[in-house]
Design a protein around this motif. Sequence first.
Motif, PDB file in Angstrom:
ATOM      1  N   GLY A 104      46.940  44.994  23.881  1.00  0.00           N
ATOM      2  CA  GLY A 104      46.513  46.249  24.315  1.00  0.00           C
ATOM      3  C   GLY A 104      45.548  46.437  25.227  1.00  0.00           C
ATOM      4  N   VAL A 105      44.743  45.277  25.749  1.00  0.00           N
ATOM      5  CA  VAL A 105      43.910  45.238  26.628  1.00  0.00           C
ATOM      6  C   VAL A 105      44.515  44.581  27.790  1.00  0.00           C
ATOM      7  CG1 VAL A 105      41.668  44.348  27.378  1.00  0.00           C
ATOM      8  CG2 VAL A 105      42.043  44.863  25.090  1.00  0.00           C
ATOM      9  N   ALA A 106      44.141  45.467  29.012  1.00  0.00           N
ATOM     10  CA  ALA A 106      44.728  44.923  30.291  1.00  0.00           C
ATOM     11  C   ALA A 106      43.985  43.677  30.786  1.00  0.00           C
ATOM     12  CB  ALA A 106      44.686  45.930  31.550  1.00  0.00           C
ATOM     13  N   LEU A 107      44.621  42.643  31.442  1.00  0.00           N
ATOM     14  CA  LEU A 107      44.121  41.557  32.213  1.00  0.00           C
ATOM     15  C   LEU A 107      43.200  42.183  33.164  1.00  0.00           C
ATOM     16  CD1 LEU A 107      44.087  38.303  32.063  1.00  0.00           C
ATOM     17  CD2 LEU A 107      45.629  38.604  34.039  1.00  0.00           C
ATOM     18  N   SER A 108      41.764  41.805  33.238  1.00  0.00           N
ATOM     19  CA  SER A 108      41.001  42.113  34.299  1.00  0.00           C
ATOM     20  C   SER A 108      40.824  41.022  35.429  1.00  0.00           C
ATOM     21  CB  SER A 108      39.432  42.233  33.874  1.00  0.00           C
ATOM     22  OG  SER A 108      39.023  40.839  33.404  1.00  0.00           O
ATOM     23  N   MET A 109      40.529  41.483  36.556  1.00  0.00           N
ATOM     24  CA  MET A 109      40.423  40.693  37.708  1.00  0.00           C
ATOM     25  C   MET A 109      39.449  39.431  37.387  1.00  0.00           C
ATOM     26  SD  MET A 109      41.477  40.361  40.691  1.00  0.00           S
ATOM     27  CE  MET A 109      41.226  39.406  42.180  1.00  0.00           C
ATOM     28  N   GLN A 110      38.383  39.765  36.572  1.00  0.00           N
ATOM     29  CA  GLN A 110      37.382  38.259  36.428  1.00  0.00           C
ATOM     30  C   GLN A 110      38.110  37.537  35.447  1.00  0.00           C
ATOM     31  OE1 GLN A 110      34.479  37.980  37.670  1.00  0.00           O
ATOM     32  NE2 GLN A 110      34.993  36.062  36.923  1.00  0.00           N
ATOM     33  N   SER A 210      45.695  48.393  36.444  1.00  0.00           N
ATOM     34  CA  SER A 210      44.395  48.352  36.462  1.00  0.00           C
ATOM     35  C   SER A 210      43.598  47.030  37.094  1.00  0.00           C
ATOM     36  CB  SER A 210      43.945  47.863  34.660  1.00  0.00           C
ATOM     37  OG  SER A 210      42.364  47.454  34.697  1.00  0.00           O
ATOM     38  N   ILE A 211      44.304  45.822  37.172  1.00  0.00           N
ATOM     39  CA  ILE A 211      43.767  44.693  38.010  1.00  0.00           C
ATOM     40  C   ILE A 211      43.988  44.720  39.624  1.00  0.00           C
ATOM     41  CG2 ILE A 211      45.889  43.279  37.723  1.00  0.00           C
ATOM     42  CD1 ILE A 211      44.246  40.743  37.376  1.00  0.00           C
ATOM     43  N   ASP A 212      44.999  45.713  39.739  1.00  0.00           N
ATOM     44  CA  ASP A 212      45.401  46.033  40.969  1.00  0.00           C
ATOM     45  C   ASP A 212      44.037  46.830  41.544  1.00  0.00           C
ATOM     46  OD1 ASP A 212      46.658  46.096  43.545  1.00  0.00           O
ATOM     47  OD2 ASP A 212      47.390  47.947  42.883  1.00  0.00           O
ATOM     48  N   GLU A 213      43.686  47.816  41.059  1.00  0.00           N
ATOM     49  CA  GLU A 213      42.685  48.838  41.436  1.00  0.00           C
ATOM     50  C   GLU A 213      41.380  47.860  41.558  1.00  0.00           C
ATOM     51  OE1 GLU A 213      42.431  51.893  42.740  1.00  0.00           O
ATOM     52  OE2 GLU A 213      44.561  51.814  42.806  1.00  0.00           O
ATOM     53  N   GLY A 215      40.653  45.236  42.470  1.00  0.00           N
ATOM     54  CA  GLY A 215      40.682  44.353  43.487  1.00  0.00           C
ATOM     55  C   GLY A 215      39.793  45.065  44.708  1.00  0.00           C
ATOM     56  N   ARG A 216      39.546  46.240  44.652  1.00  0.00           N
ATOM     57  CA  ARG A 216      38.856  47.099  45.645  1.00  0.00           C
ATOM     58  C   ARG A 216      37.570  46.487  45.729  1.00  0.00           C
ATOM     59  NH1 ARG A 216      41.875  50.979  47.569  1.00  0.00           N
ATOM     60  NH2 ARG A 216      43.681  52.107  46.012  1.00  0.00           N
ATOM     61  N   ALA A 217      36.944  46.046  44.969  1.00  0.00           N
ATOM     62  CA  ALA A 217      35.477  45.492  44.542  1.00  0.00           C
ATOM     63  C   ALA A 217      35.553  44.099  45.388  1.00  0.00           C
ATOM     64  CB  ALA A 217      34.939  45.282  43.105  1.00  0.00           C
ATOM     65  N   TYR A 218      36.832  43.527  45.263  1.00  0.00           N
ATOM     66  CA  TYR A 218      36.936  42.147  45.814  1.00  0.00           C
ATOM     67  C   TYR A 218      37.422  41.905  47.501  1.00  0.00           C
ATOM     68  CZ  TYR A 218      36.199  40.703  40.930  1.00  0.00           C
ATOM     69  OH  TYR A 218      35.686  40.336  39.667  1.00  0.00           O
ATOM     70  N   PHE A 219      38.034  43.015  47.749  1.00  0.00           N
ATOM     71  CA  PHE A 219      38.838  42.921  48.965  1.00  0.00           C
ATOM     72  C   PHE A 219      38.546  43.964  49.993  1.00  0.00           C
ATOM     73  CE2 PHE A 219      41.754  40.963  45.643  1.00  0.00           C
ATOM     74  CZ  PHE A 219      41.409  39.662  46.005  1.00  0.00           C
ATOM     75  N   ASN A 220      37.259  44.178  49.990  1.00  0.00           N
ATOM     76  CA  ASN A 220      36.660  45.262  50.912  1.00  0.00           C
ATOM     77  C   ASN A 220      37.591  46.764  50.813  1.00  0.00           C
ATOM     78  OD1 ASN A 220      34.949  43.621  52.115  1.00  0.00           O
ATOM     79  ND2 ASN A 220      36.688  42.648  53.481  1.00  0.00           N
ATOM     80  N   GLY A 221      37.625  47.152  49.560  1.00  0.00           N
ATOM     81  CA  GLY A 221      38.389  48.450  49.575  1.00  0.00           C
ATOM     82  C   GLY A 221      39.609  48.378  49.311  1.00  0.00           C
ATOM     83  N   LYS A 222      40.405  47.216  49.531  1.00  0.00           N
ATOM     84  CA  LYS A 222      41.808  47.388  49.345  1.00  0.00           C
ATOM     85  C   LYS A 222      42.183  46.644  47.823  1.00  0.00           C
ATOM     86  CE  LYS A 222      42.523  45.554  54.173  1.00  0.00           C
ATOM     87  NZ  LYS A 222      42.965  44.553  55.066  1.00  0.00           N
ATOM     88  N   SER A 224      44.311  44.665  44.860  1.00  0.00           N
ATOM     89  CA  SER A 224      44.838  43.071  44.851  1.00  0.00           C
ATOM     90  C   SER A 224      45.996  43.099  45.818  1.00  0.00           C
ATOM     91  CB  SER A 224      44.863  42.887  43.374  1.00  0.00           C
ATOM     92  OG  SER A 224      43.462  42.935  42.751  1.00  0.00           O
ATOM     93  N   LEU A 225      47.043  44.051  45.283  1.00  0.00           N
ATOM     94  CA  LEU A 225      48.208  43.875  45.798  1.00  0.00           C
ATOM     95  C   LEU A 225      48.276  44.129  47.330  1.00  0.00           C
ATOM     96  CD1 LEU A 225      50.196  45.296  42.908  1.00  0.00           C
ATOM     97  CD2 LEU A 225      50.230  42.804  43.455  1.00  0.00           C
ATOM     98  N   GLU A 226      47.421  45.034  47.767  1.00  0.00           N
ATOM     99  CA  GLU A 226      47.445  45.396  49.304  1.00  0.00           C
ATOM    100  C   GLU A 226      46.944  44.448  50.060  1.00  0.00           C
ATOM    101  OE1 GLU A 226      46.654  50.314  49.223  1.00  0.00           O
ATOM    102  OE2 GLU A 226      45.161  48.621  49.253  1.00  0.00           O
ATOM    103  N   ALA A 227      45.838  43.755  49.619  1.00  0.00           N
ATOM    104  CA  ALA A 227      45.327  42.469  50.021  1.00  0.00           C
ATOM    105  C   ALA A 227      46.227  41.205  50.038  1.00  0.00           C
ATOM    106  CB  ALA A 227      43.883  41.907  49.410  1.00  0.00           C
ATOM    107  N   GLN A 228      46.970  41.139  48.980  1.00  0.00           N
ATOM    108  CA  GLN A 228      47.864  39.936  48.801  1.00  0.00           C
ATOM    109  C   GLN A 228      49.268  40.200  49.582  1.00  0.00           C
ATOM    110  OE1 GLN A 228      48.969  39.160  44.754  1.00  0.00           O
ATOM    111  NE2 GLN A 228      50.534  37.503  45.247  1.00  0.00           N
ATOM    112  N   GLU A 229      49.432  41.389  50.098  1.00  0.00           N
ATOM    113  CA  GLU A 229      50.805  41.601  50.641  1.00  0.00           C
ATOM    114  C   GLU A 229      50.317  41.546  52.239  1.00  0.00           C
ATOM    115  OE1 GLU A 229      54.394  44.891  51.124  1.00  0.00           O
ATOM    116  OE2 GLU A 229      52.429  45.684  50.302  1.00  0.00           O
ATOM    117  N   GLU A 230      49.382  41.981  52.597  1.00  0.00           N
ATOM    118  CA  GLU A 230      48.836  41.956  53.941  1.00  0.00           C
ATOM    119  C   GLU A 230      48.698  40.393  54.389  1.00  0.00           C
ATOM    120  OE1 GLU A 230      45.433  44.248  55.076  1.00  0.00           O
ATOM    121  OE2 GLU A 230      46.385  46.333  54.345  1.00  0.00           O
TER     122      GLU A 230
END
Length: 561
Positions: A104-110, A210-213, A215-222, A224-230
């Motif tokens: 029930g807990v989403a995997l976090s980026m950390q 959740s983990i996708d959003e 990512g904005r703290a790690y990838f300059n506002g993008k 996780s999936l935006e950064a990975q795709e680019e």
Amino acid sequence: MDKEIGYREEQPDFEAKKRKYFSALGIKLKEALKLHKEFGLLKQNPAGKKEWGNVSEHCLAVAARTRALAKLIGLSESTTDDVVLAAGAHDFYKKSQIEKTPKGVALSMQDYLDSEKEAGVELAKAGFSQKIIDYSGSIGSGSVPKIQNILNAQEGQSEQAIASLIIHYVDDYTIDTEWVKPAEVNPQGEKINDLNRRITKARNNPKYKSIDEEGRAYFNGKTSLEAQEETGQEVEKFLAARLAKLTGIKVGPKDLPAIIDQEIKKEVGEADLHESAEAVEAENNWEKKFENVMLNCLHKAYLVHERLGKAGEEIVQKNQFGETAVRADIECEDAVLNFLTKVRAPIRVMSEEHGQVDITEHPKFLGILDGLDGSEVFKRERGTGRYGTMFGIFNSINPNYNDYLVSGIMEHSSKKLYVAIKGQGLFVTEHGGKTPAKTSGKTSLGQGTQIYQDTHFEINRQTFSPHTKGFKVKEINCTAICYADVASGKADIGLECTRKGNLEIAIAYALITEAGGAMVDLKGESLGDKKYLEFGQTEKLPIITAATKELALAFLEHLKK
């Protein structure tokens, strides 16, 4: 795509060949699959189903595609083997990662980043090299900063960096175990392929929101999936451009996944269902087989030289002696090592580019290898200059020089092969014919004495140069050719010194001895009774090679004057 390459999945034996291909790949990746088993990916539920088996299948698919692209790009076989093994292992920790996250807990980026570090620790515990750990860590959104650093490098990327890009890219677009779908134009007018489809699929999965959003703290506002795709698309363009530059194969970046699968299908379709592992048996009586083994090794090195052409001049890395190695140096040695591995020869190989390599767990013999002696000549006069591959086999892992069994030199430009067999003599094979060879047989010095001298090392210049005036002296740039010419009578004396593990000297000792010549130190002592692993390994000692023992001693006396 199948129609294009001529290997349709509808062929009666295609599926059987595909099973054989992936079974063979699984065997090659057995160390990686052991981790899969240890971490529960291969465990069956009460119904007999492997609930995590799809993860292992994904790893095999990534490994196959990584291998195909690495070969297309032209990575050396050793680097290819390492990155393919990493691809086979990379998701072994997936089950543990998921099970550590409370229901029930989403995997976090950390959490994700922490689990990647834990996976690296487990790989190290299992005995995987740091290179393989680094390759395995080049996958997923967590590796985006590393991949961007490689892409942004001002200087040419190393072969290891290219391997990291390949494994990152292949994992980015591998959705499942099916062949990729062709690239297409979407309703928005954008050309997309499986990389974009996989990112879209993940973006539409609520559990990744959740983990996708985050990512904005790690990838300059993008995200996780935006950064990975680019980043994935940047790598795609880079690899397509590199492929075109190295091989002339021009392909649109979005078509690269299809080209990779095309290569796999081609290899599957050409497989022989009844092919034996190798013509050379690998059971007993190895001493009787080593002539054939050595001939195969030198022939395979020659084929690599011919296949590479100008690409063989590409600078790859520095070897263990701090010298710059070209691609041909590495791949000629790879060809020899891979053949020995294929026939399971119980040999420990000492080589210039790869260092010490044990082919089997308990080696009984010592092999000495220089994949491309005369690299500088190769770079200046590829295909016309004189240089070659050297390989010799000794009867124990701690031999004297006189304990040789077989030795050989393949001179690539002339296709001339020099082979020495213990107690049988020296033979030269060229133009399909095999003839015995002997030294010049000279026993005394004269104005016509032909001397080859290596002046690269200071000890040689100090010891020999003041005493060679009055003779016919030729400066050599390839040790293999010096010894080949003394052994076959074209030169009378060769002046060298011990260095770099004495690889060339040890291999040449057999050729010189079987041709009737001698190799002595400054005391006049033959190298025959000296231990290879001890004599001259830590210092440069002058060595005199001559057509006869008498001529060697005569030159030694001349040095004393």
